[in-house]
Design a protein around this motif. Structure first.
Motif: not given
Length: 124
Positions: A19-22, A36-41, A60-64, A90-91
């Protein structure tokens, strides 16, 4: 204002990471993609893609997302232990900029990499 909390993502966090990548893709102008979520998973692996998630003010504020890459052999070096850690994404979510999210994510990744003998960009 709360404190940034960072934790390493586990396999069970795959939908949060997806979800953060999306969300990052949407901020950069990508359109919606059903499934997309399923494809990423299906492809994300918490072991080969070490990932950290930041939380701030209950959100959720960010992801690396990184990738651990072993070093290739070098002449004169019989056995090289270690490798490199490459950051693939990095988002920081909108609304959380300038609140230390990127710095907290980077610090967590740096500690993790050094504990494993992995070089970061600019290090031997």
């Amino acid at each position: 204002m709360g404190e940034v909390r960072v934790r390493q993502a586990a396999a069970a966090d795959v939908l949060i990471v997806a979800a953060l990548r999306l969300q990052a893709a949407r901020v950069l102008g990508a359109g919606p993609e059903p499934g997309f979520l399923d494809r990423f998973a299906r492809v994300w692996d918490a072991e080969s893609d070490p990932t950290w998630v930041a939380e701030l003010d209950g959100a959720h504020a960010g992801v690396l997302i990184a990738r651990s890459v072993p070093s290739l052999p070098w002449p004169g070096v019989a056995e090289y232990v270690g490798g490199h850690l490459l950051v693939s994404m990095l988002f920081v979510a909108p609304g959380h900029a300038d609140r230390g999210v990127a710095q907290a994510l980077t610090a967590a990744m740096t500690t993790w990499a050094r504990d494993r003998g992995l070089a970061l960009t600019g290090e031997p």
